[in-house]
Design a protein around this motif. Structure first.
Motif, short mmCIF file in Angstrom:
data_model
loop_
_atom_site.label_atom_id
_atom_site.label_comp_id
_atom_site.label_asym_id
_atom_site.label_seq_id
_atom_site.Cartn_x
_atom_site.Cartn_y
_atom_site.Cartn_z
N PRO A 135 12.15 8.48 -51.03
CA PRO A 135 11.51 7.30 -50.46
C PRO A 135 10.06 7.61 -50.04
O PRO A 135 9.83 8.59 -49.33
CB PRO A 135 12.36 6.98 -49.24
CG PRO A 135 13.67 7.66 -49.48
CD PRO A 135 13.34 8.89 -50.28
N VAL A 136 9.12 6.82 -50.55
CA VAL A 136 7.71 6.99 -50.19
C VAL A 136 7.30 5.80 -49.33
O VAL A 136 7.53 4.66 -49.72
CB VAL A 136 6.82 7.11 -51.45
CG1 VAL A 136 5.36 7.25 -51.07
CG2 VAL A 136 7.26 8.31 -52.30
N GLN A 137 6.76 6.07 -48.15
CA GLN A 137 6.42 5.00 -47.20
C GLN A 137 4.96 5.11 -46.79
O GLN A 137 4.64 5.57 -45.70
CB GLN A 137 7.32 5.11 -45.97
CG GLN A 137 8.80 5.02 -46.28
CD GLN A 137 9.64 5.02 -45.01
OE1 GLN A 137 9.61 5.98 -44.24
NE2 GLN A 137 10.36 3.94 -44.78
N PRO A 138 4.04 4.69 -47.68
CA PRO A 138 2.61 4.85 -47.41
C PRO A 138 2.15 4.02 -46.21
O PRO A 138 2.68 2.94 -45.95
CB PRO A 138 1.95 4.36 -48.69
CG PRO A 138 2.95 3.47 -49.34
CD PRO A 138 4.29 4.04 -48.97
N LEU A 139 1.18 4.57 -45.50
CA LEU A 139 0.62 3.89 -44.34
C LEU A 139 -0.90 3.92 -44.47
O LEU A 139 -1.50 4.98 -44.52
CB LEU A 139 1.06 4.61 -43.06
CG LEU A 139 0.61 4.02 -41.73
CD1 LEU A 139 1.16 2.62 -41.52
CD2 LEU A 139 1.05 4.94 -40.58
N CYS A 140 -1.49 2.72 -44.56
CA CYS A 140 -2.94 2.63 -44.71
C CYS A 140 -3.55 2.58 -43.31
O CYS A 140 -3.52 1.56 -42.63
CB CYS A 140 -3.30 1.37 -45.50
SG CYS A 140 -5.02 1.37 -46.05
N ALA A 141 -4.04 3.71 -42.84
CA ALA A 141 -4.54 3.79 -41.47
C ALA A 141 -5.42 5.02 -41.30
O ALA A 141 -5.41 5.93 -42.12
CB ALA A 141 -3.35 3.88 -40.50
N ASP A 142 -6.16 5.03 -40.22
CA ASP A 142 -7.00 6.16 -39.83
C ASP A 142 -6.13 7.14 -39.04
O ASP A 142 -5.67 6.82 -37.95
CB ASP A 142 -8.14 5.61 -38.97
CG ASP A 142 -9.05 6.69 -38.40
OD1 ASP A 142 -8.73 7.88 -38.54
OD2 ASP A 142 -10.07 6.32 -37.81
N PHE A 143 -5.90 8.32 -39.62
CA PHE A 143 -4.95 9.25 -38.98
C PHE A 143 -5.43 9.78 -37.63
O PHE A 143 -4.64 10.35 -36.88
CB PHE A 143 -4.57 10.40 -39.91
CG PHE A 143 -5.71 11.32 -40.29
CD1 PHE A 143 -6.32 12.12 -39.35
CD2 PHE A 143 -6.16 11.38 -41.61
CE1 PHE A 143 -7.36 12.97 -39.69
CE2 PHE A 143 -7.20 12.23 -41.96
CZ PHE A 143 -7.80 13.01 -40.99
N SER A 144 -6.71 9.60 -37.34
CA SER A 144 -7.19 10.09 -36.04
C SER A 144 -6.84 9.13 -34.90
O SER A 144 -6.95 9.47 -33.74
CB SER A 144 -8.70 10.36 -36.09
OG SER A 144 -9.40 9.14 -36.24
#
Ligand code: AVJ
Length: 329
Positions: A135-144
């Motif tokens: 399962p791949v659950q991408p998250l479009c966000a700034d990791f900081s």
């Protein structure tokens, strides 16, 4: 931020809209000394140039990290244990991630966190092809920033944040500590951090890596000005600026600057910014650590180094950190 999200990608809506480029440039160029953030390098052309940097003979980091993973991925996977949820910060590293995932035991999910939708989508497609049952659950966000991770498909034994590529080197130590603390919270009690850390070595070797003979790094650095010209309508004349990267041995870091070749004025929005001859804009730090340096920094974030792997030439390391109170003795 680009509001057109590829379907299936969760957008972290708490991120501020990415329209403040003009303000960011104006603020940074108003500082003394002038300073612009290194994430500005990574527009489409900048990301392509970075990939070219990785192929330059002088830029040892990527090759050494891949060699390290070739040699040690199985041992790393054993240390992480089974049923891990792997969260990757910045997903531009599909190759190293594949090397790790191939060895992992029954991973629960892979969660790439990346601010640009296009590279995020690409890495998702590649990994989904290679690991069809993962399962791949991408998250479009700034990791900081603080993240809301997607709900995993089943309960993981632990969450491991994978932060390869020596990207942590771009943070000054106070910010790196803050980022590690944030990760410590996100990963929970049983969690871990797997981080790629470039090691201190002969300064000439380090300096050459950021001054390749083919000039790719110089083009990468100056592309930041081209990006600003295109996106905020500034009028930097690229031939009047130069790339400069020096190793500062006291601070243990490469300091990259864009240097004005002459006295000149540049339009940034409605304002005009003056440059003296030889005046520099500080654009990137790439910090290098000894094993002891990095352990001390981890400790400031409440983390303990459980294991360190190095490539055969001892140029690069991958380190596994856990909560300081839970380290195995
Ligand atoms: C991607 C941040 C690890 O600092 O070595 C390469 C970026 N800058 N050449 C680094 C970079 C100039 C790179 N990182």
């Amino acid at each position: 931020m680009n509001t057109m999200q590829p379907c299936g990608i969760e957008d972290d809506d708490r991120q501020p809209p990415m329209n403040g480029l003009l303000e960011i440039a104006q603020r940074g160029l108003g500082l003394k000394p002038k300073r612009l953030p290194s994430w500005l390098f990574y527009d489409e052309r900048g990301s392509a140039l970075f990939e070219q940097i990785c192929e330059q003979p002088e830029y040892y980091l990527t090759r050494r990290e891949i060699a390290l993973m070739d040699e040690h991925a199985a041992s790393i996977a054993d240390s992480l244990g089974s049923d891990v949820r792997l969260v990757e910060y910045g997903s531009g590293n599909a190759l190293k991630t594949s090397q790790l995932l191939r060895q992992m035991h029954a991973p629960v999910a892979y969660v790439p966190v990346e601010i640009s939708p296009e590279p995020l989508q690409q890495s998702v497609e590649r990994l989904a092809r290679e690991f069809p049952s993962l399962p791949v659950q991408p998250l479009c966000a700034d990791f900081s920033k603080s993240l809301r991770l997607p709900i995993p498909p089943r309960a993981p034994r632990r969450t491991v944040v994978y932060f390869p590529g020596s990207t942590i080197g771009n943070f000054e130590s106070r910010e790196a500590v803050a980022l590690l603390r944030k990760i410590r919270n996100e990963m929970g009690d049983a969690g871990g951090v797997l981080v790629g850390v470039d090691l201190k070595k002969d300064p000439a070797v380090i300096e050459a890596a950021y001054n390749d003979r083919a000039g790719v790094t110089a083009a990468f650095t100056l592309n930041m000005l081209e990006r600003l010209n295109r996106e905020i309508g500034s009028d930097f004349v690229l031939s009047q600026f130069a790339h400069r990267a020096h190793y500062n041995p006291m601070a243990g870091r490469i300091e990259t600057h864009i240097v004005s070749r002459c006295a000149q004025q540049v339009k940034i929005g409605r304002a005009s910014v003056a440059f003296r001859e030889d005046e520099a804009i500080q654009v990137e730090y790439s910090c290098k650590y000894s094993v002891e340096d990095f352990a001390a920094m981890a400790a400031r974030a409440g983390l303990a180094v459980e294991q360190v792997w190095m490539d055969a030439k001892k140029m690069f390391s991958v380190q596994y950190l856990v909560r300081a109170s839970t380290v195995a003795r």
